[in-house]
Design a protein around this motif. Structure first.
Motif, PDB file in Angstrom:
ATOM      1  N   SER A  36       0.837  -1.197   0.000  1.00 25.90           N
ATOM      2  CA  SER A  36       0.000   0.000   0.000  1.00 25.90           C
ATOM      3  C   SER A  36       0.872   1.248   0.000  1.00 25.90           C
ATOM      4  CB  SER A  36      -0.897  -0.007   1.233  1.00 25.90           C
ATOM      5  OG  SER A  36      -0.131   0.170   2.405  1.00 25.90           O
ATOM      6  N   SER A  37       0.215   2.390   0.033  1.00 27.39           N
ATOM      7  CA  SER A  37       0.940   3.652  -0.010  1.00 27.39           C
ATOM      8  C   SER A  37       1.731   3.907   1.276  1.00 27.39           C
ATOM      9  CB  SER A  37      -0.023   4.810  -0.247  1.00 27.39           C
ATOM     10  OG  SER A  37      -1.025   4.830   0.757  1.00 27.39           O
ATOM     11  N   SER A  38       1.392   3.209   2.358  1.00 23.49           N
ATOM     12  CA  SER A  38       2.116   3.425   3.616  1.00 23.49           C
ATOM     13  C   SER A  38       3.397   2.607   3.682  1.00 23.49           C
ATOM     14  CB  SER A  38       1.236   3.083   4.823  1.00 23.49           C
ATOM     15  OG  SER A  38       0.961   1.695   4.873  1.00 23.49           O
ATOM     16  N   ASN A  39       3.563   1.684   2.765  1.00 21.63           N
ATOM     17  CA  ASN A  39       4.785   0.886   2.773  1.00 21.63           C
ATOM     18  C   ASN A  39       5.479   0.928   1.407  1.00 21.63           C
ATOM     19  OD1 ASN A  39       3.133  -1.420   1.531  1.00 21.63           O
ATOM     20  ND2 ASN A  39       2.317  -1.402   3.624  1.00 21.63           N
ATOM     21  N   ILE A  40       5.138   0.041   0.501  1.00 13.67           N
ATOM     22  CA  ILE A  40       5.839  -0.013  -0.784  1.00 13.67           C
ATOM     23  C   ILE A  40       5.725   1.292  -1.551  1.00 13.67           C
ATOM     24  CG2 ILE A  40       5.860  -1.117  -3.062  1.00 13.67           C
ATOM     25  CD1 ILE A  40       5.188  -3.749  -1.719  1.00 13.67           C
ATOM     26  N   GLY A  41       4.551   1.887  -1.508  1.00  9.34           N
ATOM     27  CA  GLY A  41       4.335   3.098  -2.289  1.00  9.34           C
ATOM     28  C   GLY A  41       5.176   4.286  -1.846  1.00  9.34           C
ATOM     29  N   ASN A  42       5.692   4.229  -0.633  1.00 10.57           N
ATOM     30  CA  ASN A  42       6.406   5.389  -0.108  1.00 10.57           C
ATOM     31  C   ASN A  42       7.808   5.065   0.404  1.00 10.57           C
ATOM     32  OD1 ASN A  42       6.318   8.217   0.440  1.00 10.57           O
ATOM     33  ND2 ASN A  42       6.072   7.764   2.631  1.00 10.57           N
ATOM     34  N   ASN A  43       8.184   3.800   0.353  1.00  6.54           N
ATOM     35  CA  ASN A  43       9.470   3.383   0.922  1.00  6.54           C
ATOM     36  C   ASN A  43      10.153   2.320   0.061  1.00  6.54           C
ATOM     37  OD1 ASN A  43       9.393   4.862   3.614  1.00  6.54           O
ATOM     38  ND2 ASN A  43       7.466   3.702   3.722  1.00  6.54           N
ATOM     39  N   ALA A  44      11.420   2.126   0.339  1.00 10.85           N
ATOM     40  CA  ALA A  44      12.201   1.161  -0.430  1.00 10.85           C
ATOM     41  C   ALA A  44      11.774  -0.270  -0.119  1.00 10.85           C
ATOM     42  CB  ALA A  44      13.684   1.330  -0.111  1.00 10.85           C
ATOM     43  N   VAL A  45      11.903  -1.110  -1.125  1.00 13.15           N
ATOM     44  CA  VAL A  45      11.563  -2.533  -0.981  1.00 13.15           C
ATOM     45  C   VAL A  45      12.841  -3.362  -0.942  1.00 13.15           C
ATOM     46  CG1 VAL A  45      10.408  -4.511  -2.055  1.00 13.15           C
ATOM     47  CG2 VAL A  45       9.362  -2.236  -2.162  1.00 13.15           C
TER      48      VAL A  45
ATOM     49  N   PRO B 158      17.186 -15.648   7.058  1.00 13.41           N
ATOM     50  CA  PRO B 158      17.052 -14.918   5.785  1.00 13.41           C
ATOM     51  C   PRO B 158      18.351 -14.212   5.417  1.00 13.41           C
ATOM     52  CG  PRO B 158      15.145 -14.544   7.185  1.00 13.41           C
ATOM     53  CD  PRO B 158      16.175 -15.225   8.029  1.00 13.41           C
ATOM     54  N   LYS B 159      18.487 -13.972   4.130  1.00 11.92           N
ATOM     55  CA  LYS B 159      19.662 -13.277   3.596  1.00 11.92           C
ATOM     56  C   LYS B 159      19.145 -12.248   2.597  1.00 11.92           C
ATOM     57  CE  LYS B 159      23.068 -14.158  -0.028  1.00 11.92           C
ATOM     58  NZ  LYS B 159      23.592 -15.181  -0.954  1.00 11.92           N
ATOM     59  N   VAL B 160      19.689 -11.035   2.666  1.00 11.10           N
ATOM     60  CA  VAL B 160      19.210  -9.994   1.761  1.00 11.10           C
ATOM     61  C   VAL B 160      19.700 -10.257   0.344  1.00 11.10           C
ATOM     62  CG1 VAL B 160      21.133  -8.416   2.290  1.00 11.10           C
ATOM     63  CG2 VAL B 160      18.961  -7.519   1.413  1.00 11.10           C
ATOM     64  N   LEU B 161      18.767 -10.169  -0.610  1.00  9.25           N
ATOM     65  CA  LEU B 161      19.076 -10.343  -2.033  1.00  9.25           C
ATOM     66  C   LEU B 161      19.054  -9.013  -2.780  1.00  9.25           C
ATOM     67  CD1 LEU B 161      16.961 -13.395  -3.258  1.00  9.25           C
ATOM     68  CD2 LEU B 161      19.423 -13.337  -2.859  1.00  9.25           C
ATOM     69  N   ILE B 162      18.068  -8.207  -2.433  1.00 11.14           N
ATOM     70  CA  ILE B 162      17.839  -6.924  -3.103  1.00 11.14           C
ATOM     71  C   ILE B 162      17.524  -5.896  -2.018  1.00 11.14           C
ATOM     72  CG2 ILE B 162      16.336  -5.604  -4.652  1.00 11.14           C
ATOM     73  CD1 ILE B 162      17.871  -7.574  -6.258  1.00 11.14           C
ATOM     74  N   TYR B 163      18.089  -4.709  -2.118  1.00 18.84           N
ATOM     75  CA  TYR B 163      17.709  -3.620  -1.231  1.00 18.84           C
ATOM     76  C   TYR B 163      17.456  -2.362  -2.051  1.00 18.84           C
ATOM     77  CZ  TYR B 163      22.481  -1.730  -1.567  1.00 18.84           C
ATOM     78  OH  TYR B 163      23.660  -1.194  -2.030  1.00 18.84           O
ATOM     79  N   TYR B 164      16.734  -1.414  -1.480  1.00 23.03           N
ATOM     80  CA  TYR B 164      16.391  -0.166  -2.173  1.00 23.03           C
ATOM     81  C   TYR B 164      15.814  -0.451  -3.554  1.00 23.03           C
ATOM     82  CZ  TYR B 164      16.887   4.898  -3.033  1.00 23.03           C
ATOM     83  OH  TYR B 164      16.655   6.225  -3.266  1.00 23.03           O
ATOM     84  N   ASP B 165      14.854  -1.331  -3.577  1.00 23.05           N
ATOM     85  CA  ASP B 165      14.066  -1.691  -4.757  1.00 23.05           C
ATOM     86  C   ASP B 165      14.796  -2.589  -5.750  1.00 23.05           C
ATOM     87  OD1 ASP B 165      12.614   1.664  -5.070  1.00 23.05           O
ATOM     88  OD2 ASP B 165      12.197   0.047  -3.660  1.00 23.05           O
TER      89      ASP B 165
END
Lengths: 110, 122
Positions: A25-34, A45-52
């Protein structure tokens, strides 16, 4: 309590390409990095992608991320057996004032 | 290379308090644009953020757990801790500690502990 929606599972043959969607929604993905995380069985877990769409050092460029509006996607190209894992999207949520995770997607290599 | 390691009881009785500690090595729990977080995962389910603490002691908790959660940090020992009171079977999960890297524009968990299973049962 996940507020980001992912398909429960995707499967594809080796060397093919899969895409995992993540809807928010606009409060998460719509306004912040994925960010995207890979969780191998029994592991953290291990990070694969940051900042979209950015790849941390050491992550294969077979992984790519994109975002549009309130949705994001993770693509895995040249699928390999070692890619069998659970994948989670995540984004900061302005209402929660903290990160929210997706429901998770299990990737199976046929 | 930063490493995180959770420690604490694997079995907690209902209504009692769950206490876990995360020890940071290969780096420091003080300084830098990092927060220290706890995340949990019930068996076969997804990830739930519990809260975060900065090295100065400021905290943010998930509203769904806020009334029962306390986090603290001991920079001299490179440790941070989680206390969750009045536990029930619903709190049974693998608990991960993780470092939240914060650039101001984006943030993500760049290092995780291996996780520790906590079972709530009498």
């Amino acid at each position: 309590q996940s507020v980001l929606t992912q398909p429960p599972s995707v499967s594809e043959a080796p060397r093919q390409r899969v895409t995992i969607s993540c809807s928010g929604s606009s409060s998460n993905i719509g306004n912040n990095a994925v960010n995207w995380y890979q969780q191998l069985p029994g592991k953290a877990p291990k990070v694969l992608i940051y900042y979209d769409a950015l790849l941390p050092s050491g992550v294969s460029d077979r992984f790519s991320g994109s975002k549009s509006g309130n949705s994001a996607s993770l693509a895995i190209s040249g699928l390999q057996s070692e890619d069998e894992a659970d994948y989670y999207c995540a984004a900061w949520d302005d209402t929660l004032n903290g990160p929210v995770f997706g429901t998770g997607t299990k990737v199976t290599v046929l | 290379q930063v490493q995180l390691q959770e420690s604490g009881p694997g079995l907690v009785k209902p209504s009692q308090t769950l206490s876990l500690t995360c020890t940071v090595s290969g780096g420091s729990s003080s300084g830098g644009n990092y927060y220290w977080s706890w995340i949990r995962q019930p068996a076969g389910k997804g990830l739930e953020w519990i809260g975060r603490i900065y090295n100065g002691g400021s905290t943010n908790y998930n509203p769904s757990l806020k009334s029962r959660v306390t986090m603290s940090v001991d920079t001299s020992r490179n440790q941070f801790s989680l206390r969750l009171t009045s536990v029930t079977a619903a709190d049974t999960a693998v608990y991960f500690c993780a470092r939240l890297k914060n650039s101001g524009i984006y943030s993500y968990f760049d290092y995780w502990g291996q996780g520790t299973l906590v079972t709530v049962s009498s």
